[in-house]
Design a protein around this motif. Sequence first.
Motif, PDB file in Angstrom:
ATOM      1  N   PRO A  30       2.091   6.189   4.265  1.00  0.00           N
ATOM      2  CA  PRO A  30       3.174   6.269   3.262  1.00  0.00           C
ATOM      3  C   PRO A  30       4.241   5.199   3.473  1.00  0.00           C
ATOM      4  O   PRO A  30       4.895   4.777   2.520  1.00  0.00           O
ATOM      5  N   ALA A  31       4.423   4.757   4.709  1.00  0.00           N
ATOM      6  CA  ALA A  31       5.452   3.759   5.011  1.00  0.00           C
ATOM      7  C   ALA A  31       5.150   2.404   4.392  1.00  0.00           C
ATOM      8  O   ALA A  31       6.022   1.528   4.361  1.00  0.00           O
ATOM      9  N   ALA A  32       3.925   2.208   3.879  1.00  0.00           N
ATOM     10  CA  ALA A  32       3.542   0.910   3.331  1.00  0.00           C
ATOM     11  C   ALA A  32       3.744   0.809   1.824  1.00  0.00           C
ATOM     12  O   ALA A  32       3.601  -0.273   1.255  1.00  0.00           O
ATOM     13  N   THR A  33       4.066   1.907   1.160  1.00  0.00           N
ATOM     14  CA  THR A  33       4.172   1.904  -0.295  1.00  0.00           C
ATOM     15  C   THR A  33       5.599   2.165  -0.751  1.00  0.00           C
ATOM     16  O   THR A  33       6.388   2.810  -0.052  1.00  0.00           O
ATOM     17  N   SER A  34       5.907   1.702  -1.944  1.00  0.00           N
ATOM     18  CA  SER A  34       7.250   1.910  -2.500  1.00  0.00           C
ATOM     19  C   SER A  34       7.513   3.381  -2.795  1.00  0.00           C
ATOM     20  O   SER A  34       8.654   3.844  -2.697  1.00  0.00           O
ATOM     21  N   ALA A  35       6.455   4.115  -3.153  1.00  0.00           N
ATOM     22  CA  ALA A  35       6.611   5.543  -3.468  1.00  0.00           C
ATOM     23  C   ALA A  35       6.561   6.422  -2.228  1.00  0.00           C
ATOM     24  O   ALA A  35       6.746   7.638  -2.326  1.00  0.00           O
ATOM     25  N   HIS A  36       6.302   5.837  -1.055  1.00  0.00           N
ATOM     26  CA  HIS A  36       6.206   6.561   0.212  1.00  0.00           C
ATOM     27  C   HIS A  36       5.176   7.699   0.122  1.00  0.00           C
ATOM     28  O   HIS A  36       5.424   8.825   0.559  1.00  0.00           O
ATOM     29  N   ARG A  37       4.022   7.371  -0.454  1.00  0.00           N
ATOM     30  CA  ARG A  37       2.906   8.304  -0.527  1.00  0.00           C
ATOM     31  C   ARG A  37       1.671   7.662   0.098  1.00  0.00           C
ATOM     32  O   ARG A  37       1.562   6.438   0.196  1.00  0.00           O
ATOM     33  N   PHE A  38       0.737   8.522   0.514  1.00  0.00           N
ATOM     34  CA  PHE A  38      -0.509   8.007   1.069  1.00  0.00           C
ATOM     35  C   PHE A  38      -1.267   7.220  -0.005  1.00  0.00           C
ATOM     36  O   PHE A  38      -1.389   7.663  -1.151  1.00  0.00           O
ATOM     37  N   THR A  39      -1.763   6.058   0.385  1.00  0.00           N
ATOM     38  CA  THR A  39      -2.573   5.233  -0.511  1.00  0.00           C
ATOM     39  C   THR A  39      -4.022   5.677  -0.439  1.00  0.00           C
ATOM     40  O   THR A  39      -4.538   5.908   0.663  1.00  0.00           O
ATOM     41  N   PRO A  40      -4.705   5.825  -1.574  1.00  0.00           N
ATOM     42  CA  PRO A  40      -6.134   6.176  -1.523  1.00  0.00           C
ATOM     43  C   PRO A  40      -6.925   5.173  -0.703  1.00  0.00           C
ATOM     44  O   PRO A  40      -6.603   3.976  -0.674  1.00  0.00           O
TER      45      PRO A  40
END
Length: 444
Positions: A30-40
Amino acid sequence: MHRFLRHPVRLVPFGFLAAILLGTGTLMLPAATSAHRFTPFSTAFFTATSAVSVTGLSVVDTPTYWNGFGLVMITVLTQVGGFGILSGATLVVLVVARQLGLRNRLLVQAETAEFGIGDVRGLLLRIAGTMVGCELVMTAVLAGRFWLGYDYPPGRALWYGFFHAVQGFNNGGFALFSDSLVGFARDPWICLPIAFGTIVGGLGFPALFEASREWRTPGRWAIATKLTVWGSVVLLVVGFVGLLAAEWPDPRTIGGYDVAGKVLATFTQSALVRTGGFAVLDTAGLDEESVPLLVALMFIGGGSASTAGGIKVATFFLLGFAIWAELRGEPDVIVGRRRVSTASLRQALTVALLSVALVVGGTVVLLLLTEGLAYHRALFEVTSAFSTTGLSTGVAQTVAEPGQFVLTVLMYVGRVGPLTLGSAIALNTRRRLYRYPEEQPIVG
C-alpha cells in the motif's frame, strides 16, 4: 547442475526474474500507491517486468497511480535493469571469449576491442561511470529547464529531471506526465537531452567505446561498430523522413505545429521510437502510414550489448549485406573489406526468424484473447513489448489480464531471450571431423 553452472551467463535470466519478483512484491505494498491500497499482483508484476526490462509499458496511469515511494522503486528497478543488461552482455562476451579456444578468442577480442579478456572489474567500472555521467548531465539540463522554464520548485524540478534522465538513458520510457512527453514536443531543452541519452544508451558500449576512441579513423572500426553506428544513423534518418512525410498535415500529431516544431518533434520521436519508449507524438492519433514504419523500427531496435531491445541494428544490416551479396552472386559477405563468418550469418538469421515467430505468435494470441482489437494495434503493442520499446496505443491498459500477461511474457523474453540465445549459440559451437556430401536444393 554442474554443467549448467559452468556457463554463468545462463544465470542471467534468473537474475532478471529475481529482480522482477522482488520489485513485484514491493510495488504490491500500500505504501507504493497514491490510494494506499494493495496493488493487484498482475498490475505490480506487469509494472516490475516493464521496469526491469526497461520497456516503459504500463497498465495504469503512472504519475497518478504510484506515489513517491512507488516511483522511486520504478526508478531503482529501471536502473538495476539497465546496468544488469549492460553487465550481463559484458559477461556474455567475456565468458564466450574464454570458452571458444585461442583462435576464436582472438577473433572475439578483435571484434570487441574494448572488451579485454581479463579486466572485468575495470570494464564494469567504466560502464557504470559512463552511465552515471550521462545521467547526471541529462539531470542537470532537464532539472534546469523544469525549474527556470516551467517554474517548478527546485526540489521537484530535480526529481523530474533525474527520473526522466534515468528513464531516457536506460531506454525505459516511464514518464511523470499522463501524456508522456507530448506536452514538451516543441521544447528542445526537454526533447534533445532525452533523445541524446536514448541514442547513447541504445548504441551499446562496445560500439560507443570504440567509436569514441577511434573517431578519427572510422575505417579501422570493427564490423560490429560500423554496422551499429552507421546503421543507427541510417535508421534515424529513415524514421525522421518517413514520419515527417506521413504526419506533416495530420492535425492529431504535428499538423498544427510550425516548421521548427514539426522538425524537432519528428526528430525526437524518430530517436525514441526504436527503443526509447517516450512519446512526443500522440501514438493513438498516428496516421496509418506511420504504423508499419514504427513497427519495423521497433523490431530492429538498437545496438548489441546496450539497453535497447529488438533484434539489434547489427543483426538487421548483417542480413541486408547477406541478401545483397546473394543478389550479386558474391561467394562471401563483405562488410568494410572484412569477410563475415558463416557462423555470424547463421546466428543473425536464427535471432531474426525466432523474433519474427514470437511477434507473429504473440499478435495472434493477443487477438484471440481480446475481442474487437484491430490487427495493426495488436501488432504495434506486441512489437513494442517484445522490443522493449514501450510505445503504446492504449491497448495495454484496456486488454484483460490474460492479454496483459502475454505482453508481460513478451517483455521478459524480449529482454533476456536474445542475450541468452546469443550466448547459447556461441557456447554450443561444435567441431566435427567429417562433412557430409553437399547438395543444393531448389530455393524459391
